[in-house]
Design a protein around this motif. Structure first.
Motif, short mmCIF file in Angstrom:
data_model
loop_
_atom_site.label_atom_id
_atom_site.label_comp_id
_atom_site.label_asym_id
_atom_site.label_seq_id
_atom_site.Cartn_x
_atom_site.Cartn_y
_atom_site.Cartn_z
N UNK A 79 0.83 -1.21 0.00
CA UNK A 79 0.00 0.00 0.00
C UNK A 79 0.86 1.26 0.00
N UNK A 80 1.92 1.22 0.79
CA UNK A 80 2.80 2.39 0.84
C UNK A 80 3.51 2.63 -0.48
N UNK A 81 3.76 1.56 -1.23
CA UNK A 81 4.33 1.70 -2.57
C UNK A 81 3.41 2.54 -3.44
N UNK A 82 2.11 2.23 -3.37
CA UNK A 82 1.13 2.98 -4.15
C UNK A 82 1.07 4.43 -3.70
N UNK A 83 1.18 4.61 -2.38
CA UNK A 83 1.18 5.99 -1.85
C UNK A 83 2.40 6.76 -2.35
N UNK A 84 3.55 6.08 -2.35
CA UNK A 84 4.77 6.74 -2.85
C UNK A 84 4.62 7.14 -4.31
N UNK A 85 4.00 6.26 -5.07
CA UNK A 85 3.78 6.55 -6.49
C UNK A 85 2.88 7.77 -6.64
N UNK A 86 1.83 7.82 -5.83
CA UNK A 86 0.90 8.95 -5.84
C UNK A 86 1.66 10.25 -5.52
N UNK A 87 2.53 10.18 -4.51
CA UNK A 87 3.32 11.36 -4.12
C UNK A 87 4.26 11.78 -5.25
N UNK A 88 4.88 10.79 -5.90
CA UNK A 88 5.80 11.09 -6.99
C UNK A 88 5.06 11.85 -8.11
N UNK A 89 3.83 11.41 -8.40
CA UNK A 89 3.01 12.08 -9.42
C UNK A 89 2.67 13.50 -8.97
N UNK A 90 2.23 13.61 -7.71
CA UNK A 90 1.82 14.93 -7.20
C UNK A 90 2.99 15.90 -7.24
N UNK A 91 4.16 15.45 -6.79
CA UNK A 91 5.35 16.31 -6.81
C UNK A 91 5.69 16.75 -8.22
N UNK A 92 5.55 15.81 -9.14
CA UNK A 92 5.86 16.12 -10.53
C UNK A 92 4.94 17.23 -11.05
N UNK A 93 3.64 17.10 -10.80
CA UNK A 93 2.69 18.09 -11.30
C UNK A 93 2.82 19.42 -10.58
N UNK A 94 3.07 19.36 -9.28
CA UNK A 94 3.24 20.60 -8.50
C UNK A 94 4.45 21.36 -9.01
#
Ligand SMILES: [Zn+2]
Length: 410
Positions: A79-94
């Motif tokens: 689950x945390x892997x998926x969360x990390x992926x989500x964060x990576x996407x968010x950081x990229x867009x931000x």
């Protein structure tokens, strides 16, 4: 007292079976990350659809029914892997939104089996994690012994397990813990980060650069040479790799120790700390200075100052890179372009004939500019009737609210 999140790092001593399971979990976490990154990319290119964390999480439940071995490992890791992926996407867009620079965080990358950080994170629920004097209980792994290096105090939050490049297993145990705040002090300080010395303060204190990297450079070069001369796939190559990694770890530890002691002392002694906002990344491109700068690891030092400031109600004020702190005379404000020459260590001001030591003058200017910037934020209670600064605690709180300083955890 104030409540903070603090990470305690311990070296695990896993049994053979535990080691196998840790590696399996790291592998599964990486698999999930890469598989969902591929899926998100594919959905985006074919249907212009985005897949958020919740959607990924539902798909993971289905995937676990298809792939047996995903069930063998800690479910929180996946689950945390998926969360990390989500964060990576968010950081990229931000990052995409706020800067037009080419050099940003970049699009999420696939995780490789070698080279990048090998780890997984697990969360605390219903007492699945416990920590005693010299062992900790982790999901699926059971009790794992560790080398005790410090007292672990506070309420458990989560644990990250990492396999280091030197082949060790390290658990970073995040706890919510209470710390006793340093008493309030009235001294403010400006800091000029240097190359010749590590830093010079506006009080005239000079902290010498420890240059661990240079001292250890010979050992490091030897280890490099041995690695490059070894035959690919040989046992000697594995040994050489571990030796090199250990040499790097030793340097990092020595340097971190130096940075921790220095930042702790500066925070304890001062109320407001003004420091240059460094574009370290840009400066490192200048090869002559590169070694000294990365060796000094200024950005790590500034980060330490920032989070320790939050713990103890201190204030770290950054001063813009383009402020000519070295060239401006702190007595009269005269700007002397000759000081651009790094070799000029001291100078007499053509404006007021005042005598300036290069780094000390810069530190005094940084302090002046920092205090001016704080006053310009426009916090009425920070200034008394005479326009002097009072109550850094109040400014601190305001500035945190404005999101200027952010909390960093070790
Ligand atoms: Zn002057």
């Amino acid at each position: 007292m104030s409540s903070i999140q603090k990470a305690f790092k311990v070296t695990l001593i896993p049994t053979h079976n535990q080691e196998v399971l840790i590696n399996k979990t790291i592998g599964c976490a990486r698999y999930v990350y890469n598989r969902f990154l591929a899926l998100r990319q594919e959905l985006y290119t074919t249907e212009q659809k985005t897949l958020n964390y919740n959607a990924c999480s539902q798909k993971l439940t289905i995937l676990k029914k298809e792939i047996e071995w995903l069930k063998e490992v800690d479910k929180f890791a996946l689950q945390n892997s998926l969360k990390n992926l989500e964060t990576a996407y968010k950081n990229f867009f931000a990052d995409l939104k706020k800067s037009k620079s080419k050099k940003g965080v970049g699009f999420p990358k696939f995780k490789k089996k070698y080279g990048c950080k090998q780890s997984y994170k697990t969360n605390l629920t219903n007492g699945n994690i416990q920590v005693t004097e010299n062992k900790c209980k982790l999901p699926k792994l059971g009790w794992v012994r560790f080398h005790k290096s410090q007292d672990i105090t506070g309420k458990l939050v989560n644990v990250t397990i990492t396999r280091t490049s030197s082949g060790k297993y390290v658990a970073s145990i995040l706890c919510e813990t209470e710390i006793e705040k340093h008493p309030q002090v009235s001294q403010n300080i400006g800091i000029d980060l240097g190359i010749k010395s590590y830093l010079v303060t506006s009080n005239g204190e000079v902290v010498e650069n420890p240059k661990y990297y240079r001292v250890q450079k010979r050992k490091l070069r030897k280890a490099h040479k041995k690695l490059s001369r070894s035959v690919k796939g040989s046992t000697n190559r594995v040994k050489a790799k571990i030796k090199l990694a250990r040499a790097c770890v030793r340097i990092t530890n020595l340097r971190d120790d130096f940075l921790h002691k220095l930042s702790t002392r500066l925070i304890k002694e001062n109320s407001i700390i003004c420091i240059e906002d460094l574009r370290v990344a840009n400066m490192v491109k200048n090869h002559k200075l590169a070694l000294s700068i990365s060796d000094a690891s200024w950005s790590k030092f500034v980060t330490m100052l920032e989070y320790k400031a939050l713990w103890h109600d201190r204030l770290v004020q950054k001063v813009g890179t383009f402020y000519p702190s070295s060239q401006t005379c702190n007595h009269c404000g005269f700007i002397n372009p000759l000081v651009k020459d790094l070799k000029l260590r001291e100078w007499s001001c053509p404006g007021c004939s005042g005598y300036n030591l290069r780094d000390n003058n810069a530190a005094l200017n940084i302090l002046g500019e920092g205090v001016r910037l704080i006053a310009a934020v426009g916090i009425p209670e920070a200034l008394n009737a005479c326009g002097e600064l009072v109550s850094p605690g109040a400014i601190q709180a305001e500035i945190i609210e404005a999101g200027i300083t952010r909390l960093q955890v070790v």
